[in-house]
Write an enzyme that holds these catalytic residues in place. Structure first.
Site, mmCIF file in Angstrom:
data_model
loop_
_atom_site.group_PDB
_atom_site.id
_atom_site.type_symbol
_atom_site.label_atom_id
_atom_site.label_comp_id
_atom_site.label_asym_id
_atom_site.label_seq_id
_atom_site.Cartn_x
_atom_site.Cartn_y
_atom_site.Cartn_z
ATOM 1 N N GLU A 9 45.570 45.362 47.370
ATOM 2 C CA GLU A 9 46.678 45.311 46.413
ATOM 3 C C GLU A 9 47.064 46.674 45.851
ATOM 4 O O GLU A 9 48.236 46.936 45.629
ATOM 5 C CB GLU A 9 46.323 44.408 45.204
ATOM 6 C CG GLU A 9 46.106 42.975 45.542
ATOM 7 C CD GLU A 9 44.645 42.649 45.718
ATOM 8 O OE1 GLU A 9 44.288 41.494 45.488
ATOM 9 O OE2 GLU A 9 43.861 43.538 46.080
ATOM 10 N N ASP A 82 42.259 40.536 46.651
ATOM 11 C CA ASP A 82 41.196 40.064 45.747
ATOM 12 C C ASP A 82 40.646 38.695 46.130
ATOM 13 O O ASP A 82 41.368 37.854 46.678
ATOM 14 C CB ASP A 82 41.716 40.028 44.305
ATOM 15 C CG ASP A 82 41.805 41.411 43.687
ATOM 16 O OD1 ASP A 82 41.193 42.344 44.240
ATOM 17 O OD2 ASP A 82 42.478 41.558 42.643
ATOM 18 N N ASP A 84 40.236 35.675 45.085
ATOM 19 C CA ASP A 84 40.562 34.496 44.281
ATOM 20 C C ASP A 84 41.871 33.911 44.789
ATOM 21 O O ASP A 84 42.435 34.386 45.782
ATOM 22 C CB ASP A 84 40.640 34.843 42.791
ATOM 23 C CG ASP A 84 41.623 35.976 42.507
ATOM 24 O OD1 ASP A 84 42.439 36.313 43.400
ATOM 25 O OD2 ASP A 84 41.594 36.529 41.395
ATOM 26 N N GLU A 86 44.836 34.023 43.639
ATOM 27 C CA GLU A 86 45.935 34.984 43.572
ATOM 28 C C GLU A 86 45.880 35.924 44.769
ATOM 29 O O GLU A 86 46.888 36.185 45.421
ATOM 30 C CB GLU A 86 45.837 35.777 42.262
ATOM 31 C CG GLU A 86 47.106 36.459 41.870
ATOM 32 C CD GLU A 86 47.882 35.680 40.825
ATOM 33 O OE1 GLU A 86 48.889 36.206 40.357
ATOM 34 O OE2 GLU A 86 47.499 34.557 40.503
ATOM 35 N N TYR A 307 33.674 42.098 40.806
ATOM 36 C CA TYR A 307 35.000 41.548 40.519
ATOM 37 C C TYR A 307 35.021 40.925 39.127
ATOM 38 O O TYR A 307 34.134 40.150 38.759
ATOM 39 C CB TYR A 307 35.364 40.508 41.575
ATOM 40 C CG TYR A 307 36.810 40.094 41.522
ATOM 41 C CD1 TYR A 307 37.824 41.038 41.574
ATOM 42 C CD2 TYR A 307 37.163 38.749 41.438
ATOM 43 C CE1 TYR A 307 39.154 40.674 41.530
ATOM 44 C CE2 TYR A 307 38.494 38.359 41.405
ATOM 45 C CZ TYR A 307 39.487 39.328 41.444
ATOM 46 O OH TYR A 307 40.805 38.950 41.406
ATOM 47 N N ARG A 309 37.289 38.934 37.607
ATOM 48 C CA ARG A 309 37.857 37.596 37.342
ATOM 49 C C ARG A 309 36.914 36.559 37.921
ATOM 50 O O ARG A 309 36.937 36.278 39.115
ATOM 51 C CB ARG A 309 39.252 37.474 37.951
ATOM 52 C CG ARG A 309 40.275 38.367 37.270
ATOM 53 C CD ARG A 309 41.693 38.112 37.773
ATOM 54 N NE ARG A 309 42.633 38.990 37.087
ATOM 55 C CZ ARG A 309 43.023 40.182 37.542
ATOM 56 N NH1 ARG A 309 42.551 40.611 38.690
ATOM 57 N NH2 ARG A 309 43.863 40.928 36.859
ATOM 58 N N HIS A 354 31.098 33.537 43.753
ATOM 59 C CA HIS A 354 31.325 34.719 42.915
ATOM 60 C C HIS A 354 30.048 35.034 42.145
ATOM 61 O O HIS A 354 29.180 34.199 41.952
ATOM 62 C CB HIS A 354 32.436 34.464 41.899
ATOM 63 C CG HIS A 354 33.795 34.384 42.508
ATOM 64 N ND1 HIS A 354 34.931 34.486 41.769
ATOM 65 C CD2 HIS A 354 34.198 34.200 43.790
ATOM 66 C CE1 HIS A 354 35.989 34.354 42.551
ATOM 67 N NE2 HIS A 354 35.562 34.181 43.781
#
Length: 783
Positions: A9, A82, A84, A86, A307, A309, A354
């Site tokens: 990203e 990432d 997740d 998103e 990470y 989140r 995670h």
């Protein structure tokens, strides 16, 4: 050798990963999302299977083009966004755009996921790629569709019924409800007075304090002593009963353990950074992103934390082993529990793959990194590092002692202590700090434990000196307003939103002027309260905490492949769209804004009310139905719709104010109308934005008048005499008008070069402006 293109990203992340992958990999950044729903009605079509109309994000087009160009000479595309929903959606949307470019033929496409940006983690991920998870993509699409359907249907209803520019969101609205309901609790709270009695005593030349807990053998309740007179009478009575001494009737010693908090997840990181560092949730996530993507610490950039989140408190076995080794080296074997600590994740849909937020290596000690970090990066990294170390350390051991003391005359030696007056003294000492030597978790709105207080040695039967008995006055306090930390905790507890959304929810409430932070506490604004009242009255089930949490659970089930996303949307959309249509037809604006009646104006005998207007809250004297027009006055800064009194409201009508004259002799006055405050001069008006009509000076008013004159002068580009036609600068560009019709000037046409014939031709093609309906008129029923 084959060439590989890797997409992430951000450029910072790309730079760090490039270092680990070597020259055969070209690492490019998408710069975030590359595609989103079209920002107009119909982008989600419920009539055709919730078909979603996407468009490329223009500002990131050149980055997508760069990726497409690099792929023409590459064999492999690795999507490393990432880990997740998103991130999964960004990869999927990028693929869809690259398919349209026709650059994916004969290319191997793989998804790689890692939770820390270190050489080992990145290379391990590249060695074990997978396909894009359509379950995660569809969960993200469902979430985006729901947010769109709520926003594009409920927000316009707020515009019609309350005022333009308002918005409602699927998770934003329940969060606003939390803030407003807490404010209602505070408004309704009744303060009560109560008193406590404390004894100052001494033993072995050491003074200590004891609090009265029992009177005449009965345990005291909070409001048993309600007045100063009652408290003073008891002081006199107990002082006489004690005769200068208290007798120790019970000594209770306990040793308790305190265990460390779990390692950070997103929500607890946001809470602690708010409490301890004063960071907003948005700032916390921004700095955490920097630490995750990589910081140059002298030998190139490296990701310093995992990470950020996540809702899992798990730690990898390798990380636990490293932490335990570090603790042994730094604190000795005594600082380590016999077994590694494990923590249970509370979140319903925690992604156990995670990890918690932790340093990528605890051997990167904060102080050693400090020269390479910005101050805010250092503070947040140190917080994460300390919490991580502490979570695997030995418990703290605390000795506590409680001593009960009785007045002498009512409890002679050998008598029954239950029949007397009992004071209790407490003390605590930390025997072994354990993890507390490194870190202690902060707390919100809870009075902290009493500081360490060591009592003098005492045993049953001892007599201690009573120095005095003091009455202490107290008042009950309303529930505290939310801080950022406590609001995040409440959102998490109610299941509103998910870790990645908390910062956005909070910033949206502030940007929309629904809530403000005052002294680090959230207060709803007047418009926030009006919107919340409207939503809770007319859309209660959709701002209900349980409903919101259940919908989040269903979206989580989609991400796990347990539910199909289209039926989830169908189940939501049917009742919701029906409710929108029903309220649009049956709720008037007067009902929506819910005017509050304040009383009767003693001069005119007309009703006085406070209501929300399209330009803010205002006071109204009279009603539309009266023969005489209503009078209006805007609220002053700091005045609240729910709190203003009739007397305060009436003082706002000390208008109009005559300020003086312009240099040209035009009279200048200031007043408040239905659409807000204004300055009047020569039968012309200048709206006041952010100015107080009660205090504005003539000098300031003249400056605003001059600005208006300049703006009006700049507005006129060209005038065609005797035709009534002008070329003007408008909000959306130059246009031609004859007073009846408006026509835009084509982009390729210079407006100042227009001829009368060209202007007339443009006007002839334009539609006639619709006449505005007069206030109070209604369409006549047919037939």
């Amino acid at each position: 050798m084959s060439k590989n293109v890797v997409v992430v990203e951000s450029p910072a992340k790309a730079k760090t990963i490039k270092k680990y992958l070597g020259k055969n990999f070209e690492v490019l950044a998408s710069y975030g999302h590359v595609r989103d729903l079209m920002p107009k009605e119909g982008a989600v079509d419920p009539e055709h299977g919730f078909k979603m109309k996407y468009q490329a994000i223009e500002k990131n087009g050149r980055h997508v083009n760069a990726i497409a160009k690099a792929l023409k000479s590459a064999d492999f595309l690795l999507l490393a966004t990432d880990p997740d929903r998103e991130g999964e959606a960004i990869s999927w949307h990028l693929l869809e755009l690259l398919k349209e470019e026709g650059v994916l033929e004969d290319k191997a496409i793989q998804r790689v996921v890692f939770y820390e940006i270190t050489s080992q983690a990145v290379n391990e991920a590249v060695a074990h790629p997978r396909d894009i998870s359509l379950d995660l993509v569809n969960a993200q699409q469902a979430r985006r569709a729901l947010d769109y359907l709520v926003g594009f249907n409920l927000s316009p209803l707020l515009w019609k019924k309350i005022r333009r520019g308002l918005s409602a969101g699927r998770v934003q609205s329940p969060a606003l409800r939390l803030i407003c309901e807490r404010e209602k609790e505070i408004d309704a709270f009744k303060v009560r007075e109560y008193w406590t009695l404390e004894a100052d005593a001494a033993a072995s030349k050491q003074e200590f304090v004891a609090k009265l807990t029992h009177l005449d053998g009965k345990k005291l309740a909070q409001f048993d002593i309600e007045s100063k007179d009652q408290a003073l009478a008891l002081v006199d009575r107990l002082t006489k009963a004690a005769s200068g001494e208290l007798r120790v009737i019970k000594v209770e010693r306990k040793q308790r353990r305190r265990n460390p908090a779990a390692p950070f997840i997103t929500s607890t990181l946001q809470q602690e950074a708010s409490r301890k560092l004063g960071f907003s949730t948005k700032r916390t996530m921004s700095v955490a992103q920097q630490l995750y993507e990589g910081v140059d610490i002298g030998d190139g950039a490296i990701g310093l934390i995992t990470y950020m989140r996540t809702d899992s408190v798990n730690l990898a076995n390798e990380a636990v082993g490293e932490i335990r080794n570090f603790i042994t080296e730094r604190f000795g074997q005594s600082g380590l529990p016999a077994k590694p600590r494990t923590f249970k994740t509370r979140a319903k849909n925690a992604q156990e793959a995670h990890e918690a937020v932790r340093p990528t290596s605890v051997y990167r000690v904060p102080e050693a990194l400090k020269p390479h970090l910005k101050p805010e990066q250092f503070k947040l990294y140190q917080l994460i590092w300390r919490r991580t170390i502490a979570c695997q350390m030995k418990h703290a051991t605390i000795d506590t002692v409680a001593v009960d003391l009785n007045t002498q005359k009512l409890a002679p030696e050998g008598g029954n202590s239950a029949s007397g007056h009992i004071f209790r003294a407490t003390g605590s000492t930390v025997v072994d700090p354990g993890f507390m030597a490194v870190y202690q978790e902060g707390r919100d709105d809870i009075k902290g434990e009493e500081e360490q207080r060591k009592l003098p040695p005492m045993k049953e039967g001892d007599r201690v000196t009573l120095l005095q008995i003091r009455p202490e006055q107290h008042f009950t306090e309303p529930p505290p307003r939310y801080t950022e930390a406590s609001l995040v905790r409440a959102l998490e507890e109610f299941g509103i939103g998910r870790p990645s959304t908390y910062a956005t929810i909070i910033s949206t409430l502030q940007q929309r002027d629904y809530a403000v932070l005052e002294n680090k506490r959230f207060q709803p604004t007047d418009v926030g309260r009006v919107v919340n009242r409207f939503l809770t009255e007319h859309f209660n089930s959709y701002v209900d905490y349980d409903f919101t949490a259940r919908l989040e659970d269903e979206l989580d089930a989609v991400s796990r492949g347990e539910k199909v996303w289209i039926p989830v949307l169908e189940e939501f959309w049917g009742p919701f769209s029906a409710r929108i249509q029903e309220k649009e037809q049956n709720v008037s604006r007067e009902e929506a804004v819910q005017a509050r009646e304040l009383g009767i104006d003693p001069q005119s005998s007309r009703p006085v009310s406070v209501r929300m207007g399209r330009y803010g809250p205002y006071i109204q004297i009279g009603s539309k139905e009266d023969e005489e027009k209503p009078r209006f006055a805007g609220l002053q800064p700091g005045q609240k719709m729910d709190a203003i009194t009739l007397e305060e409201a009436l003082t706002l009508f000390k208008l109009p104010r005559e300020l003086g004259f312009t240099p040209g002799g035009e009279q200048v006055s200031v007043n408040v109308g239905r659409f807000g405050p204004y300055v009047k001069y020569d039968n012309k008006y200048v709206s006041l934005r952010g100015e107080d009509p009660h205090t504005i000076s003539l000098e300031r008013a003249l400056a605003l008048i001059e600005e208006k004159k300049q703006a009006d002068a700049n507005r006129v580009i060209k005038v065609f005499p005797d035709s009534g036609i002008q070329v003007l600068n408008g909000r959306y560009g130059p246009y031609v008008t004859d007073g009846e019709r408006n026509a835009r000037v084509p982009k390729e046409q210079a407006p100042e070069a227009l001829s009368l014939e060209q202007a007339q031709a443009l006007i002839n093609e334009a539609p006639v402006k619709r006449a505005r309906r007069k206030a109070g008129t209604r369409k006549k029923a047919k037939g």
